[in-house]
Design a protein around this motif. Structure first.
Motif, PDB file in Angstrom:
ATOM      1  N   CYS A  59      53.690  36.147  40.249  1.00  0.00           N
ATOM      2  CA  CYS A  59      52.745  35.344  41.033  1.00  0.00           C
ATOM      3  C   CYS A  59      52.241  34.237  40.109  1.00  0.00           C
ATOM      4  O   CYS A  59      51.692  34.525  39.041  1.00  0.00           O
ATOM      5  CB  CYS A  59      51.579  36.206  41.513  1.00  0.00           C
ATOM      6  N   CYS A  62      48.792  34.222  38.241  1.00  0.00           N
ATOM      7  CA  CYS A  62      48.379  35.420  37.509  1.00  0.00           C
ATOM      8  C   CYS A  62      48.182  35.158  36.018  1.00  0.00           C
ATOM      9  O   CYS A  62      49.029  34.533  35.366  1.00  0.00           O
ATOM     10  CB  CYS A  62      49.411  36.523  37.707  1.00  0.00           C
ATOM     11  N   GLY A 164      46.019  43.873  46.680  1.00  0.00           N
ATOM     12  CA  GLY A 164      45.995  42.439  46.451  1.00  0.00           C
ATOM     13  C   GLY A 164      46.509  41.703  47.677  1.00  0.00           C
ATOM     14  O   GLY A 164      47.638  41.917  48.119  1.00  0.00           O
ATOM     15  N   GLN A 166      45.028  38.121  48.378  1.00  0.00           N
ATOM     16  CA  GLN A 166      44.853  36.772  47.835  1.00  0.00           C
ATOM     17  C   GLN A 166      44.625  35.713  48.909  1.00  0.00           C
ATOM     18  O   GLN A 166      43.637  34.994  48.877  1.00  0.00           O
ATOM     19  CB  GLN A 166      46.042  36.374  46.931  1.00  0.00           C
ATOM     20  N   ASP A 167      45.526  35.571  49.891  1.00  0.00           N
ATOM     21  CA  ASP A 167      45.362  34.592  50.974  1.00  0.00           C
ATOM     22  C   ASP A 167      46.350  34.933  52.081  1.00  0.00           C
ATOM     23  O   ASP A 167      47.424  35.486  51.809  1.00  0.00           O
ATOM     24  CB  ASP A 167      45.637  33.178  50.452  1.00  0.00           C
ATOM     25  N   ASP A 203      41.504  42.356  47.353  1.00  0.00           N
ATOM     26  CA  ASP A 203      41.364  41.228  46.429  1.00  0.00           C
ATOM     27  C   ASP A 203      41.784  39.937  47.122  1.00  0.00           C
ATOM     28  O   ASP A 203      42.864  39.871  47.738  1.00  0.00           O
ATOM     29  CB  ASP A 203      42.258  41.412  45.197  1.00  0.00           C
ATOM     30  N   ILE A 205      41.574  35.400  46.505  1.00  0.00           N
ATOM     31  CA  ILE A 205      41.357  34.324  45.536  1.00  0.00           C
ATOM     32  C   ILE A 205      41.052  33.050  46.303  1.00  0.00           C
ATOM     33  O   ILE A 205      41.708  32.742  47.315  1.00  0.00           O
ATOM     34  CB  ILE A 205      42.601  34.096  44.651  1.00  0.00           C
ATOM     35  N   TYR A 236      39.687  31.158  41.526  1.00  0.00           N
ATOM     36  CA  TYR A 236      40.906  30.957  40.745  1.00  0.00           C
ATOM     37  C   TYR A 236      40.567  30.325  39.397  1.00  0.00           C
ATOM     38  O   TYR A 236      39.909  29.283  39.321  1.00  0.00           O
ATOM     39  CB  TYR A 236      41.890  30.066  41.505  1.00  0.00           C
TER      40      TYR A 236
END
Length: 449
Positions: A59, A62, A164, A166-167, A203, A205, A236
């Protein structure tokens, strides 16, 4: 309701530590003998951390210590190394200290096959005694998760799981090389609940390519339909000097500081209006969750795993890059797998760096940690606990708060220092005032907001 003030963000948004420890990891040094770092073992319950570093793909956002491989054979060999490390560490830990907490981070713990997870479970449970109410958690990737993985982690004892996400926007997912469907997320959550895993963290971001306040709102709406108990919504951190792959994101463009602040406003407004308590920094929990209760009771703690409900535990990390903590020391393992293997084969603990706290460090650690967790410092209580006249000892630091007071981020009187709701967004900046090492540090940090 907290509404981020753009002018204040522009004023205070500077690089600074996240204070998962004090002193922070950049202060760790190689000039500390391993014997000194393991001589301070106490008798309190243990909090174990296992760093499982393998990922099938990278990713691009990361910044973790990871190894990219599609093969599972390295994981088999890694378990053998973890067993060696546990056996080397056990004589220092003492007999029958109960394990109150166990966490698997990465990397991607479910890169390991279900059979390998069972092998690791046997290795751990044969060496450690677990409290009946032990919290056992794992960070998992829904994209590569099967129901057999979940069943294996359940056999290990995992009762809390973090996924995870994230979006949810495909354009952002493609830009960061992490395409993940709603179906994958919902399957993972359903399997975890069916296996009896009682707590779910998600999680996310913000600040990634193509994200906007509107897209963040859509992501939150979908994620809240998963009914998570906790959310970690990370800003981020663009640190390409640590994670070079992050430079790839620059091709797509990153949101401006103003856009990020608007996103943060959406996040706080949506979550706090829908039953979640703002824990601090990037963490939220349902008001009934033990973490939210601990914050209200001022018993919450902060360590390398983030915010925690466990206050009287000794952290012992295993695997590359893992960090351990005793009352008076920190120690970190080497980050290179070959070095890790070589040291273990030579019968040496795979330590890279460490730190032995002095009396001033211990007083500042407690002060910063209470500030990060409670957003309040009660001077009389701290004076009694630290054995010093707190206001006299920290007179210079308290005097440096004038700017925060003028901007209504901090309230200060003769009895306490209290961070205001707006000030909670700048908690890292406020904590930096009490950091005696920061001025001399050459470390590079992410920005505080």
């Amino acid at each position: 309701m907290i509404t981020p003030d753009l002018k204040l963000v522009e004023k205070y948004n500077q690089p600074g530590p996240r204070y998962t420890s004090y002193p922070t990891a950049p202060q760790f040094t190689e000039n500390v003998a391993a014997e000194a770092l393991v001589a301070d073992m106490g008798k309190s319950p243990l909090s174990l951390y296992f760093h499982l570093p393998f990922c099938a793909s990278l990713c691009w956002f990361c910044g973790c210590t990871k190894m990219i491989t599609s093969k599972t054979a390295p994981a088999e060999q890694y378990i053998e190394l973890l067993e060696q490390e546990m056996d080397l560490m056990l004589p220092h830990l003492g007999q029958q200290r109960p394990v109150q907490q166990l966490h698997f981070g990465g990397g991607t713990p479910n890169h390991f096959t279900p059979e390998q997870i069972d092998t690791l479970a046997r290795a751990i449970h044969s060496r450690f005694h677990f409290a009946e109410d032990a919290e056992i958690s794992a960070e998992l990737d829904p994209r590569r998760l099967t129901q057999d993985h979940i069943k294996a982690f359940a056999r290990l004892g995992v009762n809390r799981v973090s996924f995870g996400v994230q979006d949810i926007q495909e354009k952002t997912q493609k830009a960061v090389n992490r395409v993940q469907s709603d179906e994958q997320n919902r399957d993972a959550i359903r399997w975890a609940k069916e296996a009896g895993m009682c707590s779910l963290n998600i999680d996310l971001i913000y600040g990634l390519p193509y994200q906007t306040p509107d897209s963040i709102h859509e992501t939150l709406n979908q994620v809240l339909s998963y009914d998570p108990d906790r959310l970690a919504v990370f800003s981020y951190a663009h640190v390409p000097w640590i994670a070079p792959a992050q430079k790839i994101l620059e091709r797509h463009g990153l949101p401006s500081g103003e856009e990020k602040i608007k996103m943060l406003g959406v996040i706080i407004r949506e979550l706090t209006s829908r039953g979640y308590q703002y824990i601090g920094m990037d963490h939220f929990a349902k008001v009934s969750d033990p973490l939210a209760v601990a914050q209200r009771n001022k018993t919450m703690q902060r360590n390398f795993q983030g915010y925690s409900t466990f206050h009287d535990v000794e952290i012992c990390g295993f695997g590359i890059s893992s960090i351990s903590q005793t009352n008076n020391t920190y120690r970190q393992n080497v980050k290179d797998l070959n070095t890790y293997e070589s040291m273990l084969n030579d019968g040496k603990l795979p330590l890279d760096k460490g730190y032995v706290l002095n009396q001033d460090d211990r007083m500042r650690r407690l002060t910063i940690m209470r500030l990060m967790c409670d957003h309040t410092l009660h001077f009389q209580t701290l004076s009694k606990e630290l054995g010093i006249p707190f206001k006299d000892y920290f007179a210079s630091e308290l005097n440096q708060l004038k700017s925060f007071i003028a901007d209504e981020l901090v309230e200060l009187n003769s009895d306490y220092l209290k961070v205001t709701p707006q000030g909670s967004l700048f908690i890292r900046n406020i904590a930096m005032i009490f950091d005696a090492h920061l001025a001399q540090s050459k470390a590079r940090h992410s920005k505080t907001v």
